[in-house]
Design a protein around this motif. Structure first.
Motif, PDB file in Angstrom:
ATOM      1  N   VAL A 145      -1.321  -0.192 -14.862  1.00  0.00           N
ATOM      2  CA  VAL A 145       0.083  -0.057 -14.506  1.00  0.00           C
ATOM      3  C   VAL A 145       1.026   0.221 -15.607  1.00  0.00           C
ATOM      4  O   VAL A 145       2.104   1.144 -15.581  1.00  0.00           O
ATOM      5  CB  VAL A 145       0.580  -1.534 -14.088  1.00  0.00           C
ATOM      6  CG1 VAL A 145       0.687  -2.390 -15.158  1.00  0.00           C
ATOM      7  CG2 VAL A 145       2.045  -1.346 -13.312  1.00  0.00           C
TER       8      VAL A 145
ATOM      9  N   ASN B 258       5.072   3.663 -12.604  1.00  0.00           N
ATOM     10  CA  ASN B 258       4.393   2.346 -11.861  1.00  0.00           C
ATOM     11  C   ASN B 258       5.338   1.243 -11.786  1.00  0.00           C
ATOM     12  O   ASN B 258       5.290   0.473 -10.778  1.00  0.00           O
ATOM     13  CB  ASN B 258       3.127   2.112 -12.632  1.00  0.00           C
ATOM     14  CG  ASN B 258       2.211   3.306 -12.533  1.00  0.00           C
ATOM     15  OD1 ASN B 258       2.264   4.381 -11.693  1.00  0.00           O
ATOM     16  ND2 ASN B 258       1.256   3.630 -13.492  1.00  0.00           N
TER      17      ASN B 258
ATOM     18  N   GLU C 275      -2.484  -5.228  -6.171  1.00  0.00           N
ATOM     19  CA  GLU C 275      -2.653  -4.118  -4.855  1.00  0.00           C
ATOM     20  C   GLU C 275      -2.601  -2.714  -5.501  1.00  0.00           C
ATOM     21  O   GLU C 275      -3.460  -1.895  -5.325  1.00  0.00           O
ATOM     22  CB  GLU C 275      -1.407  -4.219  -4.056  1.00  0.00           C
ATOM     23  CG  GLU C 275      -1.524  -2.992  -2.891  1.00  0.00           C
ATOM     24  CD  GLU C 275      -2.847  -3.284  -1.946  1.00  0.00           C
ATOM     25  OE1 GLU C 275      -3.201  -2.490  -1.134  1.00  0.00           O
ATOM     26  OE2 GLU C 275      -3.490  -4.562  -1.751  1.00  0.00           O
ATOM     27  N   PHE C 276      -1.665  -2.834  -6.709  1.00  0.00           N
ATOM     28  CA  PHE C 276      -1.665  -1.562  -7.438  1.00  0.00           C
ATOM     29  C   PHE C 276      -3.174  -1.117  -8.083  1.00  0.00           C
ATOM     30  O   PHE C 276      -3.396  -0.153  -8.001  1.00  0.00           O
ATOM     31  CB  PHE C 276      -0.594  -1.435  -8.539  1.00  0.00           C
ATOM     32  CG  PHE C 276      -0.498  -0.114  -9.304  1.00  0.00           C
ATOM     33  CD1 PHE C 276       0.221   0.671  -8.885  1.00  0.00           C
ATOM     34  CD2 PHE C 276      -1.283  -0.162 -10.502  1.00  0.00           C
ATOM     35  CE1 PHE C 276       0.325   1.822  -9.577  1.00  0.00           C
ATOM     36  CE2 PHE C 276      -1.043   0.842 -11.418  1.00  0.00           C
ATOM     37  CZ  PHE C 276      -0.356   2.206 -10.851  1.00  0.00           C
TER      38      PHE C 276
ATOM     39  N   ARG D 256       1.014  -1.144   0.095  1.00  0.00           N
ATOM     40  CA  ARG D 256       0.057   0.029   0.144  1.00  0.00           C
ATOM     41  C   ARG D 256       0.924   1.418  -0.008  1.00  0.00           C
ATOM     42  O   ARG D 256       0.598   2.099  -0.655  1.00  0.00           O
ATOM     43  CB  ARG D 256      -0.982  -0.125   1.188  1.00  0.00           C
ATOM     44  CG  ARG D 256      -2.006   0.968   1.059  1.00  0.00           C
ATOM     45  CD  ARG D 256      -3.039   0.713   2.277  1.00  0.00           C
ATOM     46  NE  ARG D 256      -3.878  -0.221   1.574  1.00  0.00           N
ATOM     47  CZ  ARG D 256      -4.859  -0.758   2.245  1.00  0.00           C
ATOM     48  NH1 ARG D 256      -5.272  -0.202   3.264  1.00  0.00           N
ATOM     49  NH2 ARG D 256      -5.496  -1.933   1.566  1.00  0.00           N
TER      50      ARG D 256
ATOM     51  N   GLY E 159       2.148  -7.447  -6.470  1.00  0.00           N
ATOM     52  CA  GLY E 159       1.849  -5.822  -6.301  1.00  0.00           C
ATOM     53  C   GLY E 159       1.047  -5.339  -7.404  1.00  0.00           C
ATOM     54  O   GLY E 159       0.348  -4.417  -7.185  1.00  0.00           O
TER      55      GLY E 159
ATOM     56  N   SER F 155      -5.291   2.132  -7.842  1.00  0.00           N
ATOM     57  CA  SER F 155      -4.801   2.993  -8.901  1.00  0.00           C
ATOM     58  C   SER F 155      -6.139   3.270  -9.806  1.00  0.00           C
ATOM     59  O   SER F 155      -6.153   4.559 -10.375  1.00  0.00           O
ATOM     60  CB  SER F 155      -3.771   2.665  -9.580  1.00  0.00           C
ATOM     61  OG  SER F 155      -3.327   3.698 -10.584  1.00  0.00           O
TER      62      SER F 155
ATOM     63  N   LEU G  49       7.130  -0.868  -8.353  1.00  0.00           N
ATOM     64  CA  LEU G  49       6.715  -2.248  -8.059  1.00  0.00           C
ATOM     65  C   LEU G  49       7.920  -3.023  -8.176  1.00  0.00           C
ATOM     66  O   LEU G  49       7.949  -4.129  -7.188  1.00  0.00           O
ATOM     67  CB  LEU G  49       5.547  -2.821  -8.880  1.00  0.00           C
ATOM     68  CG  LEU G  49       4.074  -2.103  -8.870  1.00  0.00           C
ATOM     69  CD1 LEU G  49       3.079  -2.759  -9.893  1.00  0.00           C
ATOM     70  CD2 LEU G  49       3.626  -2.230  -7.430  1.00  0.00           C
TER      71      LEU G  49
ATOM     72  N   VAL H 237       2.314   1.928  -3.433  1.00  0.00           N
ATOM     73  CA  VAL H 237       1.422   2.156  -4.504  1.00  0.00           C
ATOM     74  C   VAL H 237       1.231   3.508  -4.348  1.00  0.00           C
ATOM     75  O   VAL H 237       0.916   4.624  -5.412  1.00  0.00           O
ATOM     76  CB  VAL H 237       0.164   1.292  -4.367  1.00  0.00           C
ATOM     77  CG1 VAL H 237      -0.934   1.914  -5.048  1.00  0.00           C
ATOM     78  CG2 VAL H 237       0.419  -0.153  -4.836  1.00  0.00           C
TER      79      VAL H 237
END
Length: 390
Positions: free
Chosen positions: A347, A353, A368-369, A144, A365, A373, A357, A147
């Motif tokens: 991404v 980005n 979660e991204f 988190r 990742g 996002s 990651l 990101v």
């Protein structure tokens, strides 16, 4: 989790917080997963079958200046990390900041400010490794935090002409002064930063930072740290003077002679991903259907130009999108705002980005991204659109 007073606690040895398992997995998979690499390889093979070209043409598709700059910065970052300075800095930071939200605000604000001054990529190379070390010393949600830092550098770098490559390109095309360009971008950046800090407030609770059982920190190696610092300055100067090969020779030669173990930690897969992105995305932009769409789409100005820049960024990244749309779009402020906001979402929206990651070494990742996002893109895009139409 609910708000609590920022009291410091020690974690038991059996702590199983999600961030702990994530960071442990990252240690086992330093590359952070190579699923995207194999997708890009598959796309490159598909293009080679459907639209074959000479082998040297594939090399010309790659922006070697960008790939080379990343290679040098990756090696220097490894030098700083192995010097032990990040671990020592993390310990000092955890000694002063006592709750998760304050730490997240500090790291996010730092990423936004640095990206406006030293570009988004360089700010990530400075802060993401520090964040990863912080997560080894305390129970933090590494994914988190990283990101949020990726969002922060995309937002902060949009303010200045030197914050990111697309701004530099559009600034030269605009004829604006440095301050004039900042004035043009300021309203969009203000919206992005507002929602960024709202996201930090919502996603990161104000709970006490729980320290992990103390482990023996590696001793700081001043000589390695000094070498990395000198190489960083020399490499930046070499890049500014377009002496890429000489700069890479200096960085890799120095580490090979004095600290060869540093080069073992370089994320070579990230460099392959970036090179393949250029190969795949530039071939995608060359497709006749894409060229026909750009010629006939009503995207010359206004909100259509702004939305076209956002959508294009999701598929070919915001730097190629800025270059590709510079012809059919005549509204430069709308184009600049669109490719800035377009760095959020997918991404692929921004090279930053991917760098964030990979530096964080997160095996999951991407999931979660996108959970953070994509909603962030929708909110920022609509808010900035309302501002432009208001």
């Amino acid at each position: 989790m609910t708000d609590s007073s920022p009291a410091r606690a020690n974690a038991p040895a059996t702590s199983t917080a999600p961030s702990h398992s994530a960071s442990s997995a990252a240690d086992e998979a330093p590359g952070g997963g190579n699923g995207l690499l194999w997708v890009l390889v598959a796309v490159a093979v598909l293009f080679a079958v459907l639209r074959p070209r000479a082998p040297m043409d594939y090399l010309r598709l790659v922006d070697w200046q960008t790939v080379g700059a990343l290679a040098g910065l990756l090696a220097i970052t490894q030098g700083v990390e192995k010097s032990g300075m990040l671990q020592a800095t993390a310990q000092r930071l955890l000694g002063r900041v006592t709750d998760l939200r304050s730490l997240a605000m500090l790291l996010t604000a730092g990423a936004a400010v640095l990206s406006a001054l030293v570009t988004n990529d360089v700010s990530l190379f400075l802060l993401v490794p520090l964040t990863r070390v912080l997560a080894t010393q305390a129970d933090l949600s590494l994914a988190r935090l990283v990101v949020l830092q990726a969002l922060a550098v995309n937002a902060g770098s949009a303010l200045t002409p030197i914050g990111n490559p697309q701004n530099l390109y559009l600034w030269h095309r605009s004829g604006e002064s440095f301050v004039g360009f900042m004035g043009m971008m300021a309203p969009t950046v203000a919206i992005m930063l507002f929602w960024l800090f709202v996201a930090v407030w919502v996603l990161v609770p104000r709970t006490a930072i729980t320290l992990r059982p103390a482990t023996e920190a590696p001793a700081v190696q001043p000589r390695l740290l000094t070498l990395a610092g000198v190489l960083f300055v020399a490499f930046v100067v070499a890049l500014e003077r377009h002496w890429l090969v000489a700069g890479l020779a200096l960085v890799f030669g120095a580490f090979l002679v004095f600290y060869p173990r540093v080069l073992k930690g370089v994320d070579w897969a990230l460099l392959a991903i970036i090179a393949l992105m250029f190969v795949d995305l530039r071939q995608l932009a060359e497709l006749p259907a894409v060229a026909h769409l750009l010629q006939h789409a009503p995207i010359a100005e206004g909100w259509r130009a702004y939305l076209a820049a956002i959508v294009a960024s999701q598929f070919i990244s915001n730097v190629p999108a800025a270059i590709l749309l510079d012809g059919p779009v005549r509204d430069l402020p709308a184009l600049a705002a669109g490719v800035s906001v377009g760095g959020f979402g997918c991404v692929l929206g921004s090279l930053a980005n991917l760098i964030a990651l990979r530096l964080a070494r997160l095996p999951h990742g991407l999931r979660e991204f996108h959970k953070i996002s994509i909603p962030f893109l929708i909110v920022c895009a609509l808010s900035a659109l309302w501002l432009r139409m208001g």
